[in-house]
Write an enzyme that holds these catalytic residues in place. Structure first.
Site, PDB file in Angstrom:
ATOM      1  CG  ASP A 114      -1.904   1.134   1.239  1.00  0.00           C
ATOM      2  OD1 ASP A 114      -2.985   0.998   0.657  1.00  0.00           O
ATOM      3  OD2 ASP A 114      -1.574   2.181   1.830  1.00  0.00           O
ATOM      4  CB  ALA A 171      -3.290   2.010  -2.472  1.00  0.00           C
ATOM      5  CG  ASP A 172      -3.524  -2.638   0.265  1.00  0.00           C
ATOM      6  OD1 ASP A 172      -2.939  -2.451  -0.806  1.00  0.00           O
ATOM      7  OD2 ASP A 172      -2.969  -3.147   1.260  1.00  0.00           O
ATOM      8  CB  ILE A 173      -9.481   0.022   1.493  1.00  0.00           C
ATOM      9  CG1 ILE A 173      -8.879  -0.667   2.722  1.00  0.00           C
ATOM     10  CG2 ILE A 173     -10.994   0.080   1.611  1.00  0.00           C
ATOM     11  CD1 ILE A 173      -9.352  -2.087   2.938  1.00  0.00           C
ATOM     12  CB  ALA A 208     -10.689  -4.052  -1.948  1.00  0.00           C
TER      13      ALA A 208
END
Length: 377
Positions: A138, A167-169, A172
């Site tokens: 991230d 960034a990860d969320i 997703a």
């Protein structure tokens, strides 16, 4: 009935972004089959803190799913996945570009057995470009997207390390949205599709105001350059008498005027020096505790809120009223009529549903045992 009831998802991902995406789909009714390596499973299972031997992080991301133990490095495992793909609507994977193809479970491989399949690859840098195969997390995606540079108190300061995986969320969420749109489109066209979702792209897309200023002015706004990143006293965080903090966000004139009136300082409305205002507001908020300021702000409509730690936030009456917390987990925040968008079934044990899933393919218990002995399951 959830909006995604009847949708079957084969989730080959692990750690945070992919499982968060498939959890959103599962919360709204999709049957998510989590395909995991025998023995180890999703790496996240073993990362502390542990709850009865399982990671609390894993428990937070994998409710309402089934677990299938399957070795995709063996031809028999790949053959089983291809048979399952015939029954699936969606495949989600987060391997580096090219890995799924080398395993024999890439889009072309699975589309051949199911042309209606929606196949989503969720990766750090995407399937194209010079960094497509680079490793990352991230913080790297935030750095490259220009997002991390926005988290600086001053021009000479290093960026503040984010305590959340933006960034990860974001990746997703875009993956879940893209999958949902593809399912809708398939109802009209009958065709599946391939989705290339990158966390770099997602992080950059969350900078519309930064982008707007950059495109107009020719350079990215630095710390204190805009109303939203420190330029004005009325949109800032202030320390309180007890060492805690409050967030003032009275951007619009009506809120700022109401705040100045409530504070007993109408002269602040005419002050043009933001440095003078910040000093005045700093002294003002230092006179009372955070809780006293929260009580003072009630009913005044002035955009002032206490800065809460997460363990305080989950006890806040508004959070409770919205039903955002259930059985020590966070619910999905998008309401849908009569859908319990939260924990219905607990996160699965590794391989918990293997025999039941394979029974649908005509693979009985004895054959499952044989497959286990050969390290396929």
């Amino acid at each position: 009935m959830g909006p995604l009831d009847g949708v079957r998802v084969l989730d080959l991902s692990r750690l945070l972004p992919g499982p968060y995406c498939s959890m959103l789909l599962a919360d709204y009714g999709a049957e998510v089959i989590k395909v995991e390596d025998p023995g180890l499973g999703d790496y996240l299972r073993g990362i502390p803190p542990l709850v009865e031997g399982t990671s609390a992080y894993f428990l937070a991301l994998n409710r309402n799913k089934k677990s299938l133990s399957l070795n995709l490095k063996e031809a028999e495992g790949v053959a089983i996945l291809r048979r399952l793909a015939e029954t699936a609507d969606v495949v989600l994977e987060s391997f580096r570009p090219g890995v799924a193809d080398r395993l024999g479970v890439g889009y072309a491989d699975l589309k051949a057995v199911n042309p209606r399949l929606i196949y989503c690859s969720l990766t750090g840098y995407g399937q194209t470009g010079p960094l497509r195969e680079r490793s990352g997390h991230d913080l790297n995606y935030m750095a490259l997207a220009g997002a991390l540079a926005q988290l600086r108190p001053g021009a000479e300061d290093l960026p503040v390390l984010p305590g959340i995986q933006v960034a990860d969320i974001a990746g997703a969420m875009y993956a879940a949205t893209s999958i949902s749109m593809a399912l809708f489109a398939r109802e009209r066209t009958g065709a599946g599709t391939y989705l290339d979702v990158a966390m770099l792209d997602a992080a950059m897309s969350w900078l519309p105001f930064v982008a707007a200023r950059t495109f107009v002015e020719g350079s990215a706004p630095g710390p204190g350059a805009t109303e939203l990143n420190g330029a004005v006293a009325r949109y800032a965080v202030y320390r309180t008498a007890d060492g805690k903090a409050v967030a003032l966000a009275a951007l619009e004139e009506k809120f700022w005027h109401a705040f100045c009136k409530a504070a007993g300082h109408p002269e602040w409305r005419q002050e043009r020096s933001e440095a003078v205002l910040k000093a005045a507001l700093g002294g003002f908020f230092a006179e009372r505790s955070r809780e006293e300021w929260a009580a003072w702000a009630e009913g005044k409509d002035i955009c002032l809120e206490p800065v809460l730690a997460f363990d305080e936030a989950i006890e806040h009456p508004q959070v409770r009223a919205r039903g955002l917390v259930a059985t020590d987990q966070l619910r999905s925040p998008v309401p849908y009529p009569d859908v319990e968008a939260g924990p219905r079934t607990p996160p699965p044990r590794l391989g918990e549903h293997t025999e039941a899933i394979l029974a649908e393919l005509g693979i009985d218990r004895a054959e499952c045992q044989s497959l286990r002995e050969r390290a396929i399951l």
